[in-house]
Design a protein around this motif. Structure first.
Motif, PDB file in Angstrom:
ATOM      1  N   GLY A  58       0.779  -1.229   0.000  1.00 26.99           N
ATOM      2  CA  GLY A  58       0.000   0.000   0.000  1.00 26.99           C
ATOM      3  C   GLY A  58       0.807   1.272   0.000  1.00 26.99           C
ATOM      4  O   GLY A  58       0.239   2.370   0.015  1.00 26.99           O
ATOM      5  N   GLY A  59       2.140   1.170  -0.014  1.00 28.03           N
ATOM      6  CA  GLY A  59       2.990   2.360  -0.003  1.00 28.03           C
ATOM      7  C   GLY A  59       4.153   2.178   0.955  1.00 28.03           C
ATOM      8  O   GLY A  59       4.530   1.051   1.301  1.00 28.03           O
ATOM      9  N   GLY A  60       4.708   3.292   1.400  1.00 27.25           N
ATOM     10  CA  GLY A  60       5.833   3.238   2.330  1.00 27.25           C
ATOM     11  C   GLY A  60       7.157   3.007   1.625  1.00 27.25           C
ATOM     12  O   GLY A  60       7.210   2.798   0.413  1.00 27.25           O
ATOM     13  N   SER A  61       8.236   3.036   2.413  1.00 26.33           N
ATOM     14  CA  SER A  61       9.587   2.873   1.877  1.00 26.33           C
ATOM     15  C   SER A  61      10.245   1.634   2.466  1.00 26.33           C
ATOM     16  O   SER A  61      10.153   1.386   3.674  1.00 26.33           O
ATOM     17  N   TYR A  62      10.904   0.877   1.599  1.00 29.05           N
ATOM     18  CA  TYR A  62      11.681  -0.262   2.083  1.00 29.05           C
ATOM     19  C   TYR A  62      12.882   0.244   2.880  1.00 29.05           C
ATOM     20  O   TYR A  62      13.514   1.238   2.527  1.00 29.05           O
TER      21      TYR A  62
END
Length: 351
Positions: A139-143
């Motif tokens: 759904g999004g966010g950063s690794y």
């Protein structure tokens, strides 16, 4: 001794004890990870993100002294140069949060003096990696890293703040909204650590709560500045006071190593909130109290002599027996220094 003088002594102590050339090379400077340590120890275990926060602390000192081209700003540029040299002549590495922290420090350094040579190569390299790390999976966010199996607050929050300060408001807002929806604990009002993505497609939420994770989220709210973001910023300040502080108002701290940096990072962003006139007096006063009480705790727990102070790892003196040995880690000293610099910026009217 006032807050400005305390911050000045912290800066002098940390730079004197930990600041060294990289392998003796002229024009270089890094923070020695442990002091005292043997010669050329800067070539040993690599702590990229500690060095990024060393740059940020040097920028704090340059702002405090009102010397945008003075010794602290020059050292900050040398640290950035030395990070690249140590890191195999590259600004990028495998960890998204490392690069975001360096990008944030570089943005602040550039803002000191627009006439000084810009850091365009750094921003181009880092921005590209931060964009690649921020995907639609989960759904999004950063690794967090190149392993791409953990999306977390330690990466997503500073990446959001970096984009917000760089003018990419849409990307920054999407990242912080992902944090709001996926990693905000509704009961405590604080952000959890992250979401592990497993090979079978299942996920596990890492529910640990760390002080530093709250800091760049708060910074991103303030940088974005919508009514919703400012309301969330106020709620986060109050949640930190309720759940991450001691009875005396000082912020709770974490352990050695990376944990030695955590609370100093939060203090930096609480000081921003304390100075932000868009927030309510209650939120600003609460943020100011948290920073000032923490600075007092670090200062009162110091040992040594002026210009050579060693600061405690914890704001609670009862927890700090582990810092009584001869070897001192850079992380804990940066934490105290950052907190004392943050306290030196607090507005007098709400102290």
């Amino acid at each position: 001794m006032d807050a400005q003088q305390r911050a000045a002594q912290a800066a002098a102590s940390v730079i004197a004890r930990h600041g060294r050339r990289l392998a003796g090379l002229p024009g270089t400077h890094l923070g020695r990870i442990k002091a005292p340590s043997r010669a050329l120890s800067e070539l040993g275990p690599w702590h990229y993100w500690w060095q990024a926060h060393y740059v940020d602390a040097l920028v704090d000192a340059a702002l405090r002294t009102k010397e945008p081209q003075g010794s602290h700003a020059r050292l900050a540029r040398r640290v950035i140069r030395s990070i690249r040299l140590h890191n195999a002549f590259r600004y990028v590495n495998s960890y998204t949060d490392d690069m975001a922290w360096l990008g944030l420090a570089a943005q602040r350094l550039e803002a000191l003096d627009p006439e000084v040579r810009r850091l365009g190569a750094l921003h181009r390299a880092i921005t590209r990696r931060l964009i690649l790390a921020s995907t639609e999976e989960l759904g999004g966010g950063s690794y967090w890293s190149s392993a791409r199996d953990f999306k977390n607050t330690p990466a997503t929050a500073p990446v959001s703040l970096y984009f917000a300060r760089g003018g990419d408001v849409e990307r920054a807002s999407a990242l912080v909204r992902w944090l709001d929806h996926h990693l905000l604990d509704p009961d405590a009002g604080l952000f959890l650590d992250g979401i592990h993505l497993h090979r079978d497609g299942s996920t596990t939420v890492a529910r640990e709560v760390y002080s530093y994770n709250q800091g760049p989220v708060l910074g991103s709210y303030l940088a974005l500045g919508s009514e919703e973001d400012l309301d969330r910023a106020e709620s986060l300040v109050l949640a930190v006071a309720a759940h991450l502080s001691h009875d005396d108002g000082s912020l709770k701290t974490h352990g050695p190593g990376d944990g030695g940096l955590f609370t100093g990072i939060l203090a930096r962003y609480l000081a921003l909130a304390a100075r932000d006139g868009r927030l309510t007096t209650t939120a600003r006063s609460t943020a100011s109290t948290l920073v000032e009480a923490s600075a007092d705790a670090f200062w009162s727990g110091r040992r040594g002599a002026a210009g050579e102070w060693i600061f405690p790892r914890h704001t609670d003196a009862a927890e700090d027996a582990s810092q009584s040995g001869a070897v001192v880690e850079l992380s804990s000293q940066l934490q105290a220094w950052m907190t004392l610099e943050a306290a030196a910026t607090l507005p007098q009217e709400i102290r």
